[in-house]
Write a protein that holds these residues in place. Structure first.
Motif, mmCIF file in Angstrom:
data_model
loop_
_atom_site.group_PDB
_atom_site.id
_atom_site.type_symbol
_atom_site.label_atom_id
_atom_site.label_comp_id
_atom_site.label_asym_id
_atom_site.label_seq_id
_atom_site.Cartn_x
_atom_site.Cartn_y
_atom_site.Cartn_z
ATOM 1 N N GLY A 15 0.832 -1.198 0.000
ATOM 2 C CA GLY A 15 0.000 0.000 0.000
ATOM 3 C C GLY A 15 0.858 1.236 0.000
ATOM 4 N N ASP A 16 0.206 2.381 0.073
ATOM 5 C CA ASP A 16 0.905 3.662 0.028
ATOM 6 C C ASP A 16 0.935 4.284 1.414
ATOM 7 N N LEU A 17 2.128 4.680 1.830
ATOM 8 C CA LEU A 17 2.262 5.463 3.050
ATOM 9 C C LEU A 17 2.192 6.938 2.655
ATOM 10 N N ALA A 18 1.219 7.631 3.190
ATOM 11 C CA ALA A 18 1.047 9.060 2.903
ATOM 12 C C ALA A 18 1.543 9.850 4.109
ATOM 13 N N ILE A 19 2.601 10.634 3.908
ATOM 14 C CA ILE A 19 3.231 11.347 5.020
ATOM 15 C C ILE A 19 3.540 12.775 4.614
ATOM 16 N N TRP A 20 3.858 13.588 5.610
ATOM 17 C CA TRP A 20 4.335 14.942 5.388
ATOM 18 C C TRP A 20 5.707 15.113 6.011
ATOM 19 N N THR A 21 6.529 15.963 5.395
ATOM 20 C CA THR A 21 7.691 16.536 6.068
ATOM 21 C C THR A 21 7.431 18.023 6.224
ATOM 22 N N ARG A 22 7.943 18.607 7.323
ATOM 23 C CA ARG A 22 7.552 19.966 7.684
ATOM 24 C C ARG A 22 8.616 21.014 7.392
ATOM 25 N N THR A 23 9.859 20.577 7.214
ATOM 26 C CA THR A 23 10.956 21.520 6.998
ATOM 27 C C THR A 23 11.862 21.001 5.899
ATOM 28 N N ASP A 24 12.702 21.889 5.391
ATOM 29 C CA ASP A 24 13.682 21.456 4.392
ATOM 30 C C ASP A 24 14.640 20.429 4.986
ATOM 31 N N ALA A 25 14.960 20.593 6.276
ATOM 32 C CA ALA A 25 15.861 19.637 6.918
ATOM 33 C C ALA A 25 15.229 18.254 6.970
ATOM 34 N N GLU A 26 13.925 18.177 7.298
ATOM 35 C CA GLU A 26 13.245 16.880 7.304
ATOM 36 C C GLU A 26 13.185 16.289 5.903
ATOM 37 N N ARG A 27 12.945 17.142 4.905
ATOM 38 C CA ARG A 27 12.886 16.655 3.519
ATOM 39 C C ARG A 27 14.227 16.068 3.083
ATOM 40 N N GLU A 28 15.322 16.768 3.391
ATOM 41 C CA GLU A 28 16.646 16.256 3.022
ATOM 42 C C GLU A 28 16.969 14.978 3.779
ATOM 43 N N ALA A 29 16.553 14.910 5.065
ATOM 44 C CA ALA A 29 16.806 13.701 5.847
ATOM 45 C C ALA A 29 16.044 12.510 5.283
ATOM 46 N N LEU A 30 14.807 12.736 4.812
ATOM 47 C CA LEU A 30 14.033 11.634 4.234
ATOM 48 C C LEU A 30 14.655 11.171 2.923
ATOM 49 N N HIS A 31 15.139 12.098 2.114
ATOM 50 C CA HIS A 31 15.845 11.698 0.888
ATOM 51 C C HIS A 31 17.053 10.826 1.221
ATOM 52 N N LEU A 32 17.829 11.219 2.229
ATOM 53 C CA LEU A 32 18.995 10.424 2.621
ATOM 54 C C LEU A 32 18.577 9.033 3.065
ATOM 55 N N LEU A 33 17.492 8.954 3.829
ATOM 56 C CA LEU A 33 17.008 7.654 4.288
ATOM 57 C C LEU A 33 16.600 6.767 3.118
ATOM 58 N N LEU A 34 15.938 7.358 2.109
ATOM 59 C CA LEU A 34 15.413 6.569 0.991
ATOM 60 C C LEU A 34 16.465 6.253 -0.059
ATOM 61 N N ASP A 35 17.568 7.022 -0.084
ATOM 62 C CA ASP A 35 18.560 6.884 -1.159
ATOM 63 C C ASP A 35 19.125 5.475 -1.264
ATOM 64 N N SER A 36 19.371 4.824 -0.124
ATOM 65 C CA SER A 36 20.066 3.535 -0.142
ATOM 66 C C SER A 36 19.215 2.410 -0.707
ATOM 67 N N GLY A 37 17.877 2.544 -0.648
ATOM 68 C CA GLY A 37 17.015 1.438 -1.050
ATOM 69 C C GLY A 37 16.984 0.304 -0.053
#
Length: 743
Positions: free
Chosen positions: A629-651
């Motif tokens: 299914g789809d996880l629908a989430i929000w990030t609230r700041t640019d720092a959170e957005r960059e941190a989520l990208h780092l988390l997802l980058d590795s796969g």
């Protein structure tokens, strides 16, 4: 066994199962030999004619110009000595140059280490390892090689010295003569263990210019912290058994004046290589430290060799002990112990390696007559009103001893005795080392204490060895603490038995057990490497009370003891948030805001068949799969957005955690193509709406928790002169943390 960080393949490193990683370079043929240590195979290099014969790796390996690389291998050749080189190539594969080691000082059929290190020259993009037999006088001369390595330099983690000073594999520029000595490098035949990678071929050589005392010292003076205990050590090869070889740990003030020097002399049992240790606490005015080594009363031309020279912050024998290492390990003398009653005399055991648990020496307590003797340690600070534990490890050397008592004597601030604890008395049979302890609460007014040992000798000429003495405040064996801000539970384990195996479970209220993740994998009968262990359990559930069960095994499958922690609950302040975690990289964990609860599908593989004459189809089904299914989430700041990208980058497989009652259980999942959307038209709006297509996964069982592996900023300072130097080596700060270098 794979050498950590090796650029060479396992086949090239081990020469198993074949020689496909190697080819000839000069005047040689190659074949596969047997009798290797890193696997049975080894590379046999045979000369075609008289003259130097060389073999090299088939592949070339990507390197970065200006970066220092190391190559080593183990060699065996009864006829001619060897050397090793790093061959630098440009992008077209043309040789730029070769950095050669010195040639071994003799030929030897025993396995010995050859090694070299150097900076990749300008224009170099690739590198190869070259193995050389030095000038055989005829054809068909054979030398053998195995356990080959090419990669970044192997240095001791925590060493205040850089690689060049520790190993002298590059040159001897980190060392200077202090008195009556010349400094050089030599490559003697040294039979290091196959998996001891920190000792190489080149060794620092002190040659006495004339008869008399001779000494060399390190050029580097690393910074130190006053009041911190430091340990220095090096392997020494003395010229004779009777040589007075020593090492010295020195401290200097901010003006460069020497303010303290502590020396330890090697009691050599032969002329091999022996590791000598010396420790000291940096005095109040210390700013830097240094290392020196030498020979007292040397004859002209005598040589002292040193290898793997280290100064580092000291790791205590027992976590929390207030007794300095020198007073409890006896590596540099009797540690300030005194005989307060009885005929016992005290000395450091001799020679090196004759007795010792912590290091290579012990305190020898000798009684010429059958009598009772009491010996006492120097005074150390304690706190009144709390429980303290004294420990010794002892063994009968000669004669017989009826009993040994361990106790603590308490003192006030004026060093006036307040009496002794009751102590514990033990019968000590001959033949083994025994660990003896005694607990006592420090009385009111106590600010200092000393460990006392009372031995009853029941024969003449009796001797007792005492080692690994410690005195520490007794703290809970197991402690837990929730760290809700970072989403984990900290588990602290103390007084773990050395060389045991340990298993750690997390237990939930329903009685289910789950293994806790360690640095290499789930902790299931892993070897205990220290008396204390601190674990961060980032996979502990939210809002659920758990406790930890610890099992200790004396051997694989042989349960020796168990212990359990207090219950603990990890909370989440805002129920609208959830954790997305990478089990192997907790530094990437992200706290995100949930948009809505996910809708799940559970797919299944099916095949349907229409049977003529039947109303219903025949459906053949596989096993129903996990949630999708789809996880629908929000990030609230640019720092959170960059941190989520780092988390997802590795796969990597991730862990999704929400608080109980939200209809979502903790789940391991993989994330497919990610959608990142804006929630408004303003460019300055930092909130983002994310859709993460998730597929449920099994818990990864072989993944360990990444970390600095003991590295500290001191290791960075020892290797890099400025922050700017890091930019060409590490792409990100996380790469710096994990020591993952570019190229």
């Amino acid at each position: 066994m794979a050498i950590p960080g090796n650029l060479l393949s396992a086949t090239t490193e081990m020469v198993d199962p074949n020689t496909s990683g190697w080819t000839t370079k000069l005047n040689a043929t190659i074949g596969k030999g047997s009798g290797g240590r890193n696997g049975d195979g080894c590379l046999a290099v045979k000369s075609v004619a008289a003259g130097e014969a060389q073999a090299r790796t088939v592949s070339s390996y990507t390197i970065t110009a200006g970066v220092i690389y190391q190559a080593f291998a183990d060699a065996s050749g009864a006829t001619v000595p060897e050397r090793i080189g790093i061959r630098w190539l440009n992008t077209a594969g043309t040789e730029v140059s070769i950095t050669w080691s010195l040639t071994t000082m003799a030929a030897s059929a025993s396995w010995h280490r050859i090694s070299v290190a150097g900076a990749a020259p300008v224009g170099a993009a690739k590198a190869q390892v070259v193995l050389s037999m030095m000038t055989p006088a005829a054809p068909n001369v054979i030398s053998y090689f195995e356990n080959a390595y090419l990669g970044l330099p192997m240095r001791t983690t925590g060493n205040l010295f850089g690689f060049g000073t520790e190993s002298t594999e590059i040159d001897a520029s980190g060392w200077v003569s202090e008195v009556n000595a010349t400094v050089s490098r030599q490559v003697p035949v040294a039979p290091w263990s196959v998996d001891w990678y920190w000792a190489g071929g080149h060794m620092l050589s002190l040659t006495a210019t004339a008869a008399g005392n001779a000494a060399v010292r390190a050029v580097d003076r690393p910074s130190v912290t006053p009041g911190t205990e430091y340990l220095a050590h090096a392997y020494l090869q003395p010229p004779t058994v009777a040589s007075a070889a020593w090492i010295e740990l020195r401290f200097y003030d901010s003006n460069g004046n020497q303010v303290q020097a502590t020396r330890a002399q090697l009691a050599a049992p032969g002329v091999g290589f022996y590791r000598q240790l010396v420790s000291a606490i940096a005095p109040a005015n210390a700013a830097t430290c240094g290392f020196a080594a030498g020979l007292d009363g040397a004859a002209a031309g005598q040589v002292l060799r040193l290898e793997t020279i280290v100064i580092r912050s000291l790791t205590p024998m027992v976590t929390g002990t207030v007794l300095p290492y020198a007073n409890g390990s006896f590596e540099q003398g009797t540690g300030g112990w005194t005989t307060t009653s009885g005929p016992a005399t005290l000395a450091r055991s001799t020679p090196w390696g004759a007795a010792g648990i912590a290091g290579s020496y012990a305190l020898t307590v000798s009684s010429a007559t059958a009598a009772t003797s009491t010996i006492r340690s120097p005074l150390v600070p304690v706190t009144e009103g709390v429980n303290w534990r004294a420990q010794i490890i002892t063994k009968i050397s000669t004669g017989t001893w009826t009993t040994v008592t361990v106790r603590v004597r308490w003192y006030d601030a004026g060093s006036v005795s307040l009496g002794t604890s009751t102590g514990n008395t033990y019968a000590v049979p001959a033949g083994s080392w025994y660990l003896l302890t005694s607990d006592a609460v420090a009385p009111a007014g106590a600010t200092q204490a000393a460990v006392e040992v009372v031995g009853v000798a029941s024969s003449t000429a009796a001797a007792l060895w005492v080692d690994s003495v410690a005195l520490w405040q007794v703290l809970p064996l197991t402690a837990v603490q929730a760290v809700p801000g970072d989403g984990y539970i900290r588990l602290t384990l103390r007084e773990l038995p050395d060389n045991y195996l340990i298993t750690v479970y997390r237990v939930t209220p329903d009685g289910l057990r789950a293994l806790v993740r360690g640095t290499s994998r789930l902790i299931d009968q892993q070897e205990v490497t220290g008396d204390a262990m601190v674990l961060e359990d980032h996979e502990a559930p939210l809002g659920v009370q758990v406790f930890y069960r610890i099992e200790l095994y004396s051997a694989a499958g042989v349960l020796a003891s168990t212990r359990s922690s207090d219950p603990v609950t990890l909370t989440l302040d805002d129920i609208n948030t959830a954790w997305l975690k990478d089990p192997g990289n907790p530094q990437r964990n992200c706290l995100v805001v949930m948009q809505r609860a996910p809708d799940w599908q559970r797919p299944i593989e099916q095949a349907s068949f229409v049977v003529r004459g039947r109303r219903n189809k025949v459906v053949l089904s596989g096993r129903r799969q996990g949630l999708e299914g789809d996880l629908a989430i929000w990030t609230r700041t640019d720092a959170e957005r960059e941190a989520l990208h780092l988390l997802l980058d590795s796969g990597n497989v991730l862990l999704w955690q929400a608080v109980p009652g939200m209809g979502v259980s903790d789940m391991y999942l993989s994330v497919a193509t990610v959608t990142e959307g804006r929630i408004g038209r303003l460019a300055q709006e930092q909130w983002r709406a994310w859709t993460l297509p998730a597929t449920e996964q099994d818990m990864p069982v072989t993944t360990g928790v990444n970390g600095a592996a003991g590295r500290t900023w001191q290791d960075v300072v020892a290797e890099f002169a400025t922050c700017a130097d890091l930019l060409d080596v590490y792409a990100t700060s996380e790469d710096l943390l994990l020591d993952q270098r570019m190229g």
